[in-house]
Structures are given as C-alpha cells and as structure tokens.
Scaffold this active site. Structure first.
Site, PDB file in Angstrom:
ATOM      1  N   GLU A 114       4.353   8.007  -0.942  1.00  0.00           N
ATOM      2  CA  GLU A 114       5.595   8.747  -1.210  1.00  0.00           C
ATOM      3  C   GLU A 114       6.697   8.436  -0.189  1.00  0.00           C
ATOM      4  O   GLU A 114       7.873   8.550  -0.507  1.00  0.00           O
ATOM      5  CB  GLU A 114       5.321  10.253  -1.224  1.00  0.00           C
ATOM      6  CG  GLU A 114       4.891  10.779  -2.577  1.00  0.00           C
ATOM      7  CD  GLU A 114       5.934  10.537  -3.678  1.00  0.00           C
ATOM      8  OE1 GLU A 114       7.124  10.825  -3.464  1.00  0.00           O
ATOM      9  OE2 GLU A 114       5.545  10.043  -4.749  1.00  0.00           O
ATOM     10  N   GLY A 174      12.772   3.866   6.984  1.00  0.00           N
ATOM     11  CA  GLY A 174      12.341   5.237   7.246  1.00  0.00           C
ATOM     12  C   GLY A 174      12.470   5.606   8.714  1.00  0.00           C
ATOM     13  O   GLY A 174      12.201   4.787   9.603  1.00  0.00           O
ATOM     14  N   GLN A 231      11.938   1.133  15.219  1.00  0.00           N
ATOM     15  CA  GLN A 231      12.229   0.011  14.310  1.00  0.00           C
ATOM     16  C   GLN A 231      13.629   0.161  13.707  1.00  0.00           C
ATOM     17  O   GLN A 231      14.399  -0.806  13.634  1.00  0.00           O
ATOM     18  CB  GLN A 231      11.181  -0.030  13.204  1.00  0.00           C
ATOM     19  CG  GLN A 231      11.504  -0.986  12.075  1.00  0.00           C
ATOM     20  CD  GLN A 231      10.357  -1.097  11.092  1.00  0.00           C
ATOM     21  OE1 GLN A 231       9.396  -1.794  11.357  1.00  0.00           O
ATOM     22  NE2 GLN A 231      10.453  -0.409   9.973  1.00  0.00           N
ATOM     23  N   TYR A 270       0.859  -1.191   0.000  1.00  0.00           N
ATOM     24  CA  TYR A 270       0.000   0.000   0.000  1.00  0.00           C
ATOM     25  C   TYR A 270       0.896   1.242   0.000  1.00  0.00           C
ATOM     26  O   TYR A 270       0.854   2.094   0.884  1.00  0.00           O
ATOM     27  CB  TYR A 270      -0.993   0.011   1.169  1.00  0.00           C
ATOM     28  CG  TYR A 270      -2.260   0.741   0.808  1.00  0.00           C
ATOM     29  CD1 TYR A 270      -3.171   0.179  -0.091  1.00  0.00           C
ATOM     30  CD2 TYR A 270      -2.549   2.010   1.304  1.00  0.00           C
ATOM     31  CE1 TYR A 270      -4.326   0.851  -0.467  1.00  0.00           C
ATOM     32  CE2 TYR A 270      -3.702   2.683   0.941  1.00  0.00           C
ATOM     33  CZ  TYR A 270      -4.585   2.108   0.052  1.00  0.00           C
ATOM     34  OH  TYR A 270      -5.716   2.781  -0.313  1.00  0.00           O
ATOM     35  N   HIS A 291       7.415   5.459   1.149  1.00  0.00           N
ATOM     36  CA  HIS A 291       8.086   4.268   0.617  1.00  0.00           C
ATOM     37  C   HIS A 291       8.908   4.630  -0.621  1.00  0.00           C
ATOM     38  O   HIS A 291      10.046   4.176  -0.789  1.00  0.00           O
ATOM     39  CB  HIS A 291       7.063   3.207   0.200  1.00  0.00           C
ATOM     40  CG  HIS A 291       6.179   2.707   1.298  1.00  0.00           C
ATOM     41  ND1 HIS A 291       4.854   3.019   1.372  1.00  0.00           N
ATOM     42  CD2 HIS A 291       6.434   1.900   2.358  1.00  0.00           C
ATOM     43  CE1 HIS A 291       4.310   2.420   2.428  1.00  0.00           C
ATOM     44  NE2 HIS A 291       5.245   1.738   3.049  1.00  0.00           N
TER      45      HIS A 291
HETATM   46  P1  AMP Z   1       5.819  -0.222   6.057  1.00  0.00           P
HETATM   47  O1  AMP Z   1       5.253  -0.576   4.722  1.00  0.00           O
HETATM   48  O2  AMP Z   1       4.902   0.589   6.905  1.00  0.00           O
HETATM   49  O3  AMP Z   1       6.419  -1.394   6.778  1.00  0.00           O
HETATM   50  O4  AMP Z   1       7.040   0.742   5.751  1.00  0.00           O
HETATM   51  C1  AMP Z   1       8.131   0.314   4.964  1.00  0.00           C
HETATM   52  C2  AMP Z   1       9.271   1.272   5.141  1.00  0.00           C
HETATM   53  O5  AMP Z   1       8.870   2.584   4.738  1.00  0.00           O
HETATM   54  C3  AMP Z   1       9.723   1.386   6.604  1.00  0.00           C
HETATM   55  O6  AMP Z   1      11.143   1.462   6.644  1.00  0.00           O
HETATM   56  C4  AMP Z   1       9.094   2.685   7.036  1.00  0.00           C
HETATM   57  O7  AMP Z   1       9.783   3.332   8.087  1.00  0.00           O
HETATM   58  C5  AMP Z   1       9.173   3.507   5.762  1.00  0.00           C
HETATM   59  N1  AMP Z   1       8.185   4.583   5.793  1.00  0.00           N
HETATM   60  C6  AMP Z   1       6.853   4.480   6.020  1.00  0.00           C
HETATM   61  N2  AMP Z   1       6.277   5.701   6.033  1.00  0.00           N
HETATM   62  C7  AMP Z   1       7.270   6.595   5.820  1.00  0.00           C
HETATM   63  C8  AMP Z   1       7.316   8.024   5.722  1.00  0.00           C
HETATM   64  N3  AMP Z   1       6.227   8.775   5.869  1.00  0.00           N
HETATM   65  N4  AMP Z   1       8.506   8.606   5.479  1.00  0.00           N
HETATM   66  C9  AMP Z   1       9.632   7.847   5.352  1.00  0.00           C
HETATM   67  N5  AMP Z   1       9.649   6.505   5.426  1.00  0.00           N
HETATM   68  C10 AMP Z   1       8.489   5.879   5.652  1.00  0.00           C
END
Ligand code: AMP
Length: 278
Positions: A32, A144, A150, A29, A34
């Site tokens: 920006e 991120g 994390q 899902y 990601h």
């Molecule tokens: P997730 O799909 O939520 O597991 O996120 C995958 C990666 O994207 C993780 O390393 C998150 O920290 C990073 N991420 C999610 N949202 C953001 C954001 N708003 N800004 C920067 N990185 C993000």
C-alpha cells in the site's frame, strides 16, 4: 497497462502517452505504501509510469539483494488495479551494460544516518534514479517519506544537476498497528512482527513528549532509545534527531526535527522516522 523491458521499448511507449507524465520508481514487491504513490501520481498526471528494479548497486556486499522479495505477477496485478499506464521492468543488463563506469554522488547529505552505516548505498540510489529520470523524462516523480534521507538526497541531486522534474514526497503508509509498510516486513517471524512495533511506538512517544514541550534533541533520542532497549528481539543501530533539511544532528532545544532510526529486529533491518514541529 503496458509492460516494457528495454529503453527503446520504453521510449516508444512513452511517445504516445499523453503528458504530463508522473513517475514512481520502485524495487517491486509492492504494498500500500507504493500504491499510495501511484494513486497520487494518478490524480496529478495524464499518464502514470512505474518502474520495478531491485537495483544491485544500492545493496552492500552483506545486504539482502539475493533474498530481496520478488513477485512480478502480483505487482502487475496491483499496478493494473491502481490504473498505472506503463510499467518498466529493466534487467540488470539494461541498466548496467558491460563497461558501465559512471556514477552520480551527492556529498554531505549521504555521509550521515543511513549513509554512515551503508557507505555505498546512496551512490547506487542516485545513480539509478538519475538513469531512470533520463530514460523516462517525467514531469513529476513520486517518493515516500518512509525513506526520508533518500528523499532529501534525491531532491538535492535534482537541484544540483538541473533535472527538470518536480519531486513529490508522500506520507508514510502504516499498518493499522503502526508498523511502517516495507517490502522487508515479509522477512519477520510472527514474534518479530510484534517486536517491530517498538519503532513506531518510540516515534509516537517522542512525538507526545515533543507536544508536551520536551523539545530537546538528546531527550527525544533517549525516549526512542529506551523504547527499543525494552524490546528483547530488537537492537538499535542508531537513533537521530536531526535538521530535516541538512540532516545534521541537533543538540539542545529544537523547534523542528526529523527523528529517525534503524533497528535490527532479528536479522531484519528496519527504518522509520517522524517529522516533529511545524
Ligand atoms: P522501494 O520499493 O522500497 O524502493 O520503495 C519505492 C518507493 O516507495 C520509495 O519512494 C519509498 O520511499 C516508497 N515507500 C516505501 N514504503 C513506503 C511507505 N510505507 N509509505 C510511503 N512510501 C513508501
């Protein structure tokens, strides 16, 4: 851009892709936030590998695994636009075959903040990321700062267990009005979306105060608390002013700190954070 599901397919595809490999693990899902990781990986590596896997072991029994948003077609379109080379979309059976019984655990860092409210979360995260790293074997991996704990926990795991991967932590990407991008923002109603601005507003007020010399941990926590309390649809779960490396709560004068929080906006749990000090 190639898409694979099983580990043999993944490894066959990886074998012909030029090194270094940059790897971006996600739960899908995509937004920006990601894509900023994918673009950074694109700049720094010959090959960009992305995984999409909503990892069941990092969700608690009362959490949102079943309702977690998914749109694989849209994700693939976005990843192709960001010039990813290889997308790995393992099934639960690929990651956790019958008989699975091995776990990776980081100790002290996972007991505080998110870990205090989500006791099995980080065990799921470290286990799945260890498995992803072992399968992909990238030179660099991109995460991120949005998920600050994390990032700290995974850096600790890499150090402790000698993973040969360089961890690259990228800045938080926000909506124009300040809301940190998150797949979970899609759960918010129009009113909740507006109310959710109290998180970034609280952090901005804490940052302003810090810059004006209010460098006291409890006062900084209070500033955030007050901002969240003023928002009717929001309920603060915790606010923290902690050491950015150890994540231990601070008291009194602070030179550098990670201000972080978890807030329920309606039934949606949101997190946000900001690093204060040089
Ligand atoms: P997730 O799909 O939520 O597991 O996120 C995958 C990666 O994207 C993780 O390393 C998150 O920290 C990073 N991420 C999610 N949202 C953001 C954001 N708003 N800004 C920067 N990185 C993000």
């Amino acid at each position: 851009m190639k898409t694979v599901i099983t580990i043999p397919e993944l490894q066959q595809a990886l074998a012909v892709l030029e090194r270094p490999h940059g790897f971006v693990p996600t739960m899908g899902y995509l937004h920006e936030g990601h894509l900023s990781l994918v673009r950074r990986a694109r700049q720094e590596n010959a090959t960009v590998v992305v995984s999409i896997f909503a990892n069941p072991t990092q969700f608690g029994p009362d959490e949102d695994l079943d309702s977690y948003p998914r749109d694989i077609d849209q994700d693939l379109e976005l990843l192709s636009g960001a010039r990813a080379d290889l997308v790995w979309i393992p099934s639960v059976q690929v990651m956790y075959p019958d008989g699975f019984q091995s776990w990776v655990e980081v100790e002290a860092l996972t007991k505080v903040l998110e870990g205090a409210y989500r006791p099995t979360h980080f065990r799921g995260v470290t286990t799945v990321v260890a498995k992803l790293f072992n399968a992909v074997g990238p030179e660099r991996a991109y995460f991120g700062q949005k998920d600050a704990q994390q990032a700290a926990v995974l850096k600790q795991m890499v150090r402790d267990l000698n993973f040969q991967v360089k961890m690259v932590i990228c800045p938080i990407v926000r909506e124009p009005d300040g809301l940190a991008m998150s797949s979970r923002n899609t759960y918010l109603t129009v009113e909740e979306r507006q109310a959710a601005l109290c998180l970034s507003r609280g952090l901005s007020k804490a940052q302003e105060a810090f810059q004006e010399g209010i460098q006291d941990a409890e006062l900084l926590r209070d500033i955030v608390r007050k901002e969240i309390d003023q928002e009717e649809l929001a309920e603060l779960q915790y606010v923290s002013c902690a050491d950015p490396e150890t994540l231990q709560e601070l008291d009194g004068h602070v030179e550098r700190c990670l201000v972080s929080m978890a807030v329920y906006v309606g039934r949606t749990r949101l997190i946000d954070n900001r690093l204060l000090g040089s």
